[in-house]
Design a protein around this motif. Structure first.
Motif, mmCIF file in Angstrom:
data_model
loop_
_atom_site.group_PDB
_atom_site.id
_atom_site.type_symbol
_atom_site.label_atom_id
_atom_site.label_comp_id
_atom_site.label_asym_id
_atom_site.label_seq_id
_atom_site.Cartn_x
_atom_site.Cartn_y
_atom_site.Cartn_z
ATOM 1 N N GLN A 93 0.836 -1.193 0.000
ATOM 2 C CA GLN A 93 0.000 0.000 0.000
ATOM 3 C C GLN A 93 0.877 1.251 0.000
ATOM 4 O O GLN A 93 0.619 2.200 -0.753
ATOM 5 C CB GLN A 93 -0.943 0.002 1.211
ATOM 6 N N GLU A 144 3.916 1.592 -1.140
ATOM 7 C CA GLU A 144 4.567 1.746 -2.449
ATOM 8 C C GLU A 144 3.591 2.197 -3.526
ATOM 9 O O GLU A 144 3.922 3.054 -4.350
ATOM 10 C CB GLU A 144 5.266 0.447 -2.849
ATOM 11 N N ASP A 145 2.396 1.617 -3.543
ATOM 12 C CA ASP A 145 1.416 2.004 -4.560
ATOM 13 C C ASP A 145 0.934 3.443 -4.366
ATOM 14 O O ASP A 145 0.761 4.185 -5.341
ATOM 15 C CB ASP A 145 0.228 1.045 -4.565
ATOM 16 N N GLN A 184 -6.603 5.198 -9.633
ATOM 17 C CA GLN A 184 -6.098 5.315 -8.263
ATOM 18 C C GLN A 184 -7.195 5.004 -7.250
ATOM 19 O O GLN A 184 -6.939 4.337 -6.240
ATOM 20 C CB GLN A 184 -5.533 6.717 -8.031
ATOM 21 N N LYS A 200 -7.615 1.294 -6.616
ATOM 22 C CA LYS A 200 -6.607 0.738 -5.696
ATOM 23 C C LYS A 200 -6.875 1.169 -4.262
ATOM 24 O O LYS A 200 -6.748 0.371 -3.332
ATOM 25 C CB LYS A 200 -5.198 1.156 -6.117
#
Length: 190
Positions: free
Chosen positions: A64, A66-67, A148, A151
């Protein structure tokens, strides 16, 4: 000295006028600030989570982090593409935000997850508003924000799965503050 809104470079993408670009870059700057804060909050939780479910939550948060960090880079580059200058300094971002710092320090996993439930609710609600505003002037930015959001909503579900009972009750239901949600999540685990 950086300002709270991105400077304009005197150009934008073909098919968009300067006024539209200025409005859109302001919306994107708000998302850049919020997602930078989320990235740092998730890392803070990663460092401060303790308890019997430590490793599961600690490792769940790394992707999470990193994303969300990658989302900030994508937004900053979109601002630049639109002719703006993204503002990424901590001081400018803190002065721009309308929320307080994440309120929990070292705490057990359920407390952090309860607080993160509230954090994600706010971030996702604002992301959806930004999608609507971007959709009025720029399908490219709208598409980026939608991807985005997908995610972010998935990550929120990961958090909420830890807070849900087998009957579907959410331990943090109705809570609107980080501390209130943390307390409710801890109480439900007892």
């Amino acid at each position: 000295m950086p300002t709270n809104t991105p400077r304009r470079g005197g150009y934008t993408v073909p098919g968009m006028d300067e006024a539209q670009a200025a409005g859109l870059t302001a919306v994107l700057q708000e998302r850049l600030t919020a997602l930078t804060d989320l990235h740092l909050t998730l890392k803070h939780v990663h460092w401060n989570v303790v308890g019997p479910h430590f490793i599961a939550v600690h490792e769940m948060l790394d992707p999470q982090v990193e994303d969300v960090r990658a989302m900030t880079d994508e937004i900053a580059e979109r601002i630049a593409t639109l002719g703006g200058s993204p503002v990424g300094t901590i001081g400018a971002m803190v002065s721009q935000r309308s929320w307080e710092d994440y309120s929990l320090g070292r705490a057990v996993t359920t407390e952090h997850l309860g607080a993160l439930d509230v954090v994600y609710q706010g971030v996702i609600a604002d992301q959806r508003e930004a999608i609507e505003k971007a959709g009025e002037v720029d399908p490219v930015s709208e598409d980026m924000l939608i991807g985005q959001a997908a995610k972010l909503e998935l990550f929120h579900w990961f958090v909420r799965a830890h807070l849900e009972s087998s009957s579907g009750q959410l331990a943090t239901a109705g809570e609107t503050s980080e501390q209130g949600a943390a307390d409710a999540a801890a109480a439900a685990e007892r």
